[in-house]
Motif scaffolding. Structure first.
Motif, PDB file in Angstrom:
ATOM      1  N   ALA A   2       5.246  -5.829  10.149  1.00 47.03           N
ATOM      2  CA  ALA A   2       4.124  -5.057   9.595  1.00 47.03           C
ATOM      3  C   ALA A   2       3.062  -6.015   9.064  1.00 47.03           C
ATOM      4  N   ALA A   3       1.830  -5.568   9.052  1.00 45.05           N
ATOM      5  CA  ALA A   3       0.737  -6.377   8.505  1.00 45.05           C
ATOM      6  C   ALA A   3       0.961  -6.551   7.009  1.00 45.05           C
ATOM      7  N   PRO A   4       0.598  -7.737   6.464  1.00 44.83           N
ATOM      8  CA  PRO A   4       0.866  -7.972   5.045  1.00 44.83           C
ATOM      9  C   PRO A   4       0.048  -7.074   4.116  1.00 44.83           C
ATOM     10  N   VAL A   5       0.650  -6.779   2.969  1.00 46.73           N
ATOM     11  CA  VAL A   5      -0.031  -5.967   1.958  1.00 46.73           C
ATOM     12  C   VAL A   5      -0.106  -6.765   0.663  1.00 46.73           C
ATOM     13  N   ILE A   6      -1.249  -6.727   0.022  1.00 50.15           N
ATOM     14  CA  ILE A   6      -1.373  -7.227  -1.345  1.00 50.15           C
ATOM     15  C   ILE A   6      -1.464  -5.984  -2.218  1.00 50.15           C
ATOM     16  N   GLY A  28     -10.745 -10.280   5.170  1.00 50.58           N
ATOM     17  CA  GLY A  28     -10.989  -9.394   6.312  1.00 50.58           C
ATOM     18  C   GLY A  28      -9.938  -8.299   6.428  1.00 50.58           C
ATOM     19  N   PHE A  29      -9.322  -7.940   5.285  1.00 52.01           N
ATOM     20  CA  PHE A  29      -8.288  -6.908   5.251  1.00 52.01           C
ATOM     21  C   PHE A  29      -8.909  -5.542   4.934  1.00 52.01           C
ATOM     22  N   ALA A  30      -8.178  -4.494   5.262  1.00 47.31           N
ATOM     23  CA  ALA A  30      -8.587  -3.155   4.851  1.00 47.31           C
ATOM     24  C   ALA A  30      -8.352  -3.012   3.344  1.00 47.31           C
ATOM     25  N   TYR A  31      -8.995  -2.041   2.746  1.00 45.31           N
ATOM     26  CA  TYR A  31      -8.872  -1.815   1.309  1.00 45.31           C
ATOM     27  C   TYR A  31      -8.529  -0.347   1.054  1.00 45.31           C
ATOM     28  N   GLN A 111      -1.479   7.184   2.370  1.00 48.20           N
ATOM     29  CA  GLN A 111      -1.707   5.837   1.848  1.00 48.20           C
ATOM     30  C   GLN A 111      -1.095   4.791   2.771  1.00 48.20           C
ATOM     31  N   ARG A 112       0.120   5.058   3.264  1.00 49.03           N
ATOM     32  CA  ARG A 112       0.778   4.071   4.140  1.00 49.03           C
ATOM     33  C   ARG A 112       0.005   3.878   5.437  1.00 49.03           C
ATOM     34  N   ALA A 113      -0.729   4.898   5.863  1.00 53.00           N
ATOM     35  CA  ALA A 113      -1.495   4.812   7.113  1.00 53.00           C
ATOM     36  C   ALA A 113      -2.613   3.763   7.027  1.00 53.00           C
ATOM     37  N   PHE A 114      -2.956   3.341   5.819  1.00 51.22           N
ATOM     38  CA  PHE A 114      -3.987   2.301   5.670  1.00 51.22           C
ATOM     39  C   PHE A 114      -3.452   0.918   6.038  1.00 51.22           C
ATOM     40  N   ASN A 115      -2.149   0.797   6.150  1.00 49.71           N
ATOM     41  CA  ASN A 115      -1.549  -0.521   6.403  1.00 49.71           C
ATOM     42  C   ASN A 115      -1.624  -0.904   7.878  1.00 49.71           C
ATOM     43  N   THR A 116      -2.792  -1.391   8.283  1.00 48.37           N
ATOM     44  CA  THR A 116      -3.002  -1.798   9.671  1.00 48.37           C
ATOM     45  C   THR A 116      -3.307  -3.290   9.714  1.00 48.37           C
ATOM     46  N   ALA A 117      -3.212  -3.887  10.908  1.00 44.28           N
ATOM     47  CA  ALA A 117      -3.530  -5.314  11.070  1.00 44.28           C
ATOM     48  C   ALA A 117      -5.022  -5.537  10.803  1.00 44.28           C
ATOM     49  N   PRO A 118      -5.454  -6.674  10.263  1.00 41.60           N
ATOM     50  CA  PRO A 118      -4.615  -7.825   9.930  1.00 41.60           C
ATOM     51  C   PRO A 118      -3.928  -7.733   8.568  1.00 41.60           C
ATOM     52  N   GLY A 119      -4.256  -6.744   7.757  1.00 36.50           N
ATOM     53  CA  GLY A 119      -3.606  -6.638   6.448  1.00 36.50           C
ATOM     54  C   GLY A 119      -4.343  -5.659   5.568  1.00 36.50           C
ATOM     55  N   GLY A 128       2.965  -1.446  -5.573  1.00 30.75           N
ATOM     56  CA  GLY A 128       4.097  -2.353  -5.425  1.00 30.75           C
ATOM     57  C   GLY A 128       5.448  -1.672  -5.614  1.00 30.75           C
ATOM     58  N   SER A 129       5.471  -0.581  -6.383  1.00 30.77           N
ATOM     59  CA  SER A 129       6.774   0.033  -6.693  1.00 30.77           C
ATOM     60  C   SER A 129       7.175   1.093  -5.675  1.00 30.77           C
ATOM     61  N   VAL A 130       6.240   1.894  -5.187  1.00 31.91           N
ATOM     62  CA  VAL A 130       6.587   3.048  -4.352  1.00 31.91           C
ATOM     63  C   VAL A 130       5.961   2.993  -2.954  1.00 31.91           C
ATOM     64  N   VAL A 131       4.670   2.760  -2.891  1.00 30.40           N
ATOM     65  CA  VAL A 131       3.971   2.920  -1.608  1.00 30.40           C
ATOM     66  C   VAL A 131       4.237   1.729  -0.681  1.00 30.40           C
ATOM     67  N   PHE A 132       4.144   0.511  -1.222  1.00 33.52           N
ATOM     68  CA  PHE A 132       4.370  -0.690  -0.406  1.00 33.52           C
ATOM     69  C   PHE A 132       5.377  -1.614  -1.088  1.00 33.52           C
TER      70      PHE A 132
END
Ligand code: C5P
Length: 218
Positions: A2-6, A28-31, A111-119, A128-132
């Motif tokens: 999966a693409a990295p998440v901060i 250059g990540f999605a927000y 919310q999880r659908a926002f997790n696309t490449a590159p990050g 950090g606790s529930v969504v990612f």
């Protein structure tokens, strides 16, 4: 892979939104502004005449939200929302609907659908606790309540709203208490999250710290 998440979590008006958006732009990540989804849910419920305490009613609104994010712009049912979700009234409504488990569940997949490449950089209370939970970098971004109330005060005045500092501080403390004490996804620092106290930091310093941690983590 999966693409990295901060994942950036923290209390209201801590500056996490600004920091998260700048970190996303730098990489250059999605927000994902997850708070906006709770705010939009509160606004859409209000417009539909559904009470903020009506769990099933508000969850149906959350599941059916017709929202499109384009850069800074948010459209609800095709109409630009602007500052209508940033008022003190909607802030309080967002924190009320966010305490309802069915509402949180309805917003999870969106919310999880926002997790696309590159990050992705996500900001909120439970990134950090529930969504990612597998995010390679988790940051708990905070500042003292007084510093946060002052920042919020300046923002409101700059936008031409009227504001009262003692009222803002007490609203913020009430919202902090509600967000930290609720039984589902309470606001707290995860054991694996890095603490970033921005009370005495500029936005640039906070952004640099997150980017440095991310470089270390990846
Ligand atoms: O971050 P922001 O202040 O825009 O969030 C508005 C409200 O939405 C918060 O007070 C909180 O109750 C709720 N929220 C949440 N979980 C998130 C983001 C926001 O419960 N991930």
């Amino acid at each position: 892979r999966a693409a990295p998440v901060i994942a950036i979590d923290g209390p209201s008006a801590s500056g996490k939104g600004t920091v998260a958006a700048r970190v996303a732009a730098a990489l250059g990540f999605a927000y994902l502004d997850s708070g906006a989804l709770y705010r939009l849910t509160a606004l859409a419920a209000q417009r539909a005449g559904v009470a903020w305490g009506d769990e099933a009613g508000v969850a149906a609104i959350a599941a059916g939200l017709d929202v499109v994010f384009t850069g800074e712009d948010i459209r609800l049912a095709g109409v630009l929302v602007g500052d209508a979700i940033r008022t003190e009234e909607i802030s309080a409504g967002a924190s009320k609907v966010a305490a309802l488990p069915a509402v949180r569940e309805a917003l999870l997949f969106r919310q999880r659908a926002f997790n696309t490449a590159p990050g992705l950089v996500g900001d909120g209370r439970d990134m950090g606790s529930v969504v990612f939970p597998r995010a390679p970098l988790k940051v708990f971004l905070t500042a003292t309540a007084e510093a946060r109330a002052e920042r919020r005060y300046k923002q409101l005045i700059e936008k031409g709203f009227s504001a009262n500092l003692p009222d803002l501080l007490s609203d913020l403390q009430q919202r902090d208490a509600r967000d930290s004490q609720r039984s589902v996804a309470p606001l707290r620092q995860e054991a694996d999250a890095r603490l970033l106290d921005t009370t005495h930091l500029t936005i640039e310093q906070a952004v640099k710290q997150v980017l440095d941690w991310f470089a270390e983590a990846s």
